[in-house]
Design an enzyme around this catalytic site. Structure first.
Site, PDB file in Angstrom:
ATOM      1  N   CYS A  36     -63.071 -74.779  42.253  1.00 46.31           N
ATOM      2  CA  CYS A  36     -63.475 -75.578  41.096  1.00 46.31           C
ATOM      3  C   CYS A  36     -64.674 -76.438  41.457  1.00 46.31           C
ATOM      4  O   CYS A  36     -65.005 -76.636  42.623  1.00 46.31           O
ATOM      5  CB  CYS A  36     -62.340 -76.506  40.642  1.00 46.31           C
ATOM      6  SG  CYS A  36     -60.780 -75.696  40.271  1.00 46.31           S
ATOM      7  N   CYS A  40     -63.520 -80.889  37.665  1.00 48.54           N
ATOM      8  CA  CYS A  40     -62.606 -80.026  36.906  1.00 48.54           C
ATOM      9  C   CYS A  40     -61.568 -80.863  36.155  1.00 48.54           C
ATOM     10  O   CYS A  40     -60.954 -81.773  36.733  1.00 48.54           O
ATOM     11  CB  CYS A  40     -61.899 -79.056  37.846  1.00 48.54           C
ATOM     12  SG  CYS A  40     -60.784 -77.907  36.986  1.00 48.54           S
ATOM     13  N   ARG A  65     -61.170 -67.418  43.669  1.00 55.36           N
ATOM     14  CA  ARG A  65     -61.702 -67.013  42.369  1.00 55.36           C
ATOM     15  C   ARG A  65     -62.176 -68.235  41.593  1.00 55.36           C
ATOM     16  O   ARG A  65     -61.651 -69.336  41.759  1.00 55.36           O
ATOM     17  CB  ARG A  65     -60.627 -66.284  41.557  1.00 55.36           C
ATOM     18  CG  ARG A  65     -60.011 -65.093  42.278  1.00 55.36           C
ATOM     19  CD  ARG A  65     -58.988 -64.390  41.389  1.00 55.36           C
ATOM     20  NE  ARG A  65     -57.974 -65.312  40.883  1.00 55.36           N
ATOM     21  CZ  ARG A  65     -56.866 -65.655  41.539  1.00 55.36           C
ATOM     22  NH1 ARG A  65     -56.654 -65.156  42.756  1.00 55.36           N
ATOM     23  NH2 ARG A  65     -55.980 -66.466  41.001  1.00 55.36           N
ATOM     24  N   CYS A  67     -62.563 -70.939  38.786  1.00 50.03           N
ATOM     25  CA  CYS A  67     -61.688 -71.566  37.800  1.00 50.03           C
ATOM     26  C   CYS A  67     -62.180 -71.232  36.394  1.00 50.03           C
ATOM     27  O   CYS A  67     -63.384 -71.269  36.109  1.00 50.03           O
ATOM     28  CB  CYS A  67     -61.680 -73.079  38.007  1.00 50.03           C
ATOM     29  SG  CYS A  67     -60.769 -74.008  36.763  1.00 50.03           S
ATOM     30  N   ASP A 469    -105.152 -90.300  42.933  1.00 52.49           N
ATOM     31  CA  ASP A 469    -105.047 -90.006  41.511  1.00 52.49           C
ATOM     32  C   ASP A 469    -105.368 -91.256  40.700  1.00 52.49           C
ATOM     33  O   ASP A 469    -104.866 -92.348  40.976  1.00 52.49           O
ATOM     34  CB  ASP A 469    -103.633 -89.522  41.197  1.00 52.49           C
ATOM     35  CG  ASP A 469    -103.468 -89.133  39.750  1.00 52.49           C
ATOM     36  OD1 ASP A 469    -103.708 -87.956  39.436  1.00 52.49           O
ATOM     37  OD2 ASP A 469    -103.098 -90.005  38.939  1.00 52.49           O
TER      38      ASP A 469
END
Length: 519
Positions: A36, A40, A65, A67, A469
């Site tokens: 996760c 989460c 795997r 979430c 600049d």
């Protein structure tokens, strides 16, 4: 694996669902086999069941795997990869740009200047995953986006996401998301039967409602259109970011239309037109692509253009320690550095902008586009061309057909274009910042302002500081900071490593002078 932040700190972030850490690390849960993002919404796991990983690919490689609730594969990218110049960060940026999918790991190694074994060893040591695993994780995320937001066939999704076969596509989706590709699409359709949408909230991932369309004309290649949303870590101050892009826009290549910054860009397999619209909690990104295989790289370039993977809280807290900058930070937190989708294009534009106004630089760039740019069809607006290839610019300069400009600057432009065409300088996502600066310094007519401007916006160095600049010096003067270059550089030491972000605050004080070299 390289050391992550203190495990107890990571665990506290997970227990408090702190979204600031999304993308910095991922938490894998041994009791469920899923990984996760720290924020989460599910009930936090027990501390002893947490395992922390620096990348989604590392968690996947360890057998976890993704979430289904927090969609960790779609979290904002880690700020480290855009704020570092080492080989690991360069490799991650190149993989996001699709180099491994196009050229394989050997092509990645060649661009980095290392052997394949060295690249794999360094990535495994720090990220817990090699280049193939990182590219595979990116393909899986792209596949999920297409499955849930378009009606493309499975074969077309597999090809567009970069998979070499349907079998590899099916296997990867099942392994990463623990479900079949068709089930991902069915779940999305069940939430919105009339139009595929993301099943998540507005801040949880890069996917939004999509209306896939295909347009074709006899004189133009067919294009497929879809809309995605680009997440970021808040806060984000979009006014100056988009204002700078619009103020410097090259006619025919860029425009502001109906509240969105639009531009054309060349892609590995064709071209794209992107429309980026700032919203309170996301950037709406409408894409028109001549080849869907370019989807992943184009999204990565849009994120890089808008500096969406920055960590504004870390940057602002450092800059706010300076009492002169603190009021500016409080008034406009979350400023980003406007970068580029094409490093070679920006380098040429930086040379065109030497010692001239923004308006004059735009006119010169527009003439180059008209002379050497590729015409395109834009059914939704006024974009007419792609920025010219460096090879086309080289032919233009060889034939002395460049727009009217001083002879010295013409020589500089010719030398830069020749160097870019020969591949002797790398200014893109995988470019080495130190080598890039050194190569630019060897070219005639390239001074500190041009080098630092290119380093800031093309190479992506967060500490680039164009002290010469005009807008920077005028902004500093308004704050009572030193006017001399040496004294200003000395004062800016306290802003490191975020001096490029301090530049954005100084530019905001002098809108009419930003991005111009002191004459």
């Amino acid at each position: 694996m390289a050391p992550l932040p203190d495990p107890e700190l990571c665990a506290r972030a997970v227990r408090s669902r702190d979204a600031r850490f999304d993308g910095w690390f991922f938490v894998a849960v041994t009791s469920t086999g899923i990984y996760c993002r720290p924020s989460c919404p599910a009930r936090p796991p027990r501390t002893e069941n947490m395992r922390f990983h620096p990348t989604a690919a590392s968690a996947q490689r360890a057998g976890f795997r993704a979430c289904k609730r927090c969609r960790p594969d779609a979290s904002p990218g880690s700020p480290a990869w855009n704020h570092r110049a080492d080989v690991v960060a360069r490799a991650v940026r190149l993989i996001a740009d699709g180099v491994v999918d196009r050229d394989g790991v050997p092509g990645l190694a060649v661009q980095l200047g290392y052997s394949i074994r060295q690249v794999e060893r360094q990535l495994l040591a720090e990220l817990g995953a090699g280049p193939l695993a990182l590219a595979r994780a990116q393909r899986a995320q792209t596949a999920r986006l297409l499955l849930e937001t378009t009606t493309m066939s499975m074969g077309d999704v597999a090809t567009a996401a970069g998979f070499g076969s349907i079998r590899a596509f099916n296997g990867t989706v099942r392994e990463v998301f623990a479900t079949a590709p068709g089930d991902l699409r069915s779940a999305a359709m069940a939430i919105s039967p009339t139009s595929p949408t993301s099943p998540t909230t507005a801040t949880s991932g890069p996917i939004s409602a999509v209306v896939p369309t295909t347009t074709a004309r006899s004189s133009a290649p067919a294009t497929s259109s879809l809309t995605v949303r680009l997440p970021f870590r808040g806060p984000l101050h979009p006014d100056e970011l988009f204002g700078h892009l619009v103020a410097t826009a090259v006619p025919g290549v860029e425009e502001w239309r109906e509240g969105a910054y639009r531009r054309s860009l060349r892609t590995p397999h064709g071209y794209a037109i992107v429309a980026l619209r700032p919203l309170p909690d996301q950037i709406a990104c409408r894409l028109s692509l001549t080849d869907m295989r370019d989807l992943g790289p184009v999204i990565a370039r849009c994120r890089r253009l808008l500096d969406l993977d920055a960590d504004p809280e870390a940057i602002d807290s450092q800059l706010a320690r300076d009492t002169a900058l603190a009021p500016l930070i409080a008034r406009a937190p979350g400023r980003r550095v406007p970068r580029t989708v094409d490093a070679a294009e920006f380098a040429v534009r930086a040379v065109l902008g030497q010692q001239v106004s923004i308006a004059a630089a735009r006119r010169l760039a527009a003439r180059l586009v008209q002379a050497a740019g590729q015409p395109i069809h834009d059914p939704d607006g006024g974009l007419t061309h792609l920025w010219p290839r460096t090879a086309d610019l080289a032919r233009l300069t060889a034939d002395a057909q460049v727009p009217a400009m001083p002879a010295a600057r013409r020589r500089t432009l010719t030398a830069l274009v020749a160097t870019l065409t020969a591949g002797e300088i790398e200014l893109g996502a995988g470019g080495d910042w130190a080598r890039g600066r050194a190569a630019l310094a060897d070219l005639p007519g390239i001074g500190p302002w041009t080098i630092e401007t290119i380093a800031m916006r093309a190479l992506g160095d967060p500490d680039a500081f164009p002290a010469g600049d005009l807008g920077v010096r005028r902004g500093a003067a308004r704050l009572g900071l030193p006017a001399g270059r040496a004294a200003l550089v000395a004062r800016a030491e306290a802003w490191r490593p975020w001096r490029a972000y301090a530049v954005q605050h100084l530019w905001a004080l002098q809108d009419n002078a930003r991005g111009e070299e002191e004459q």
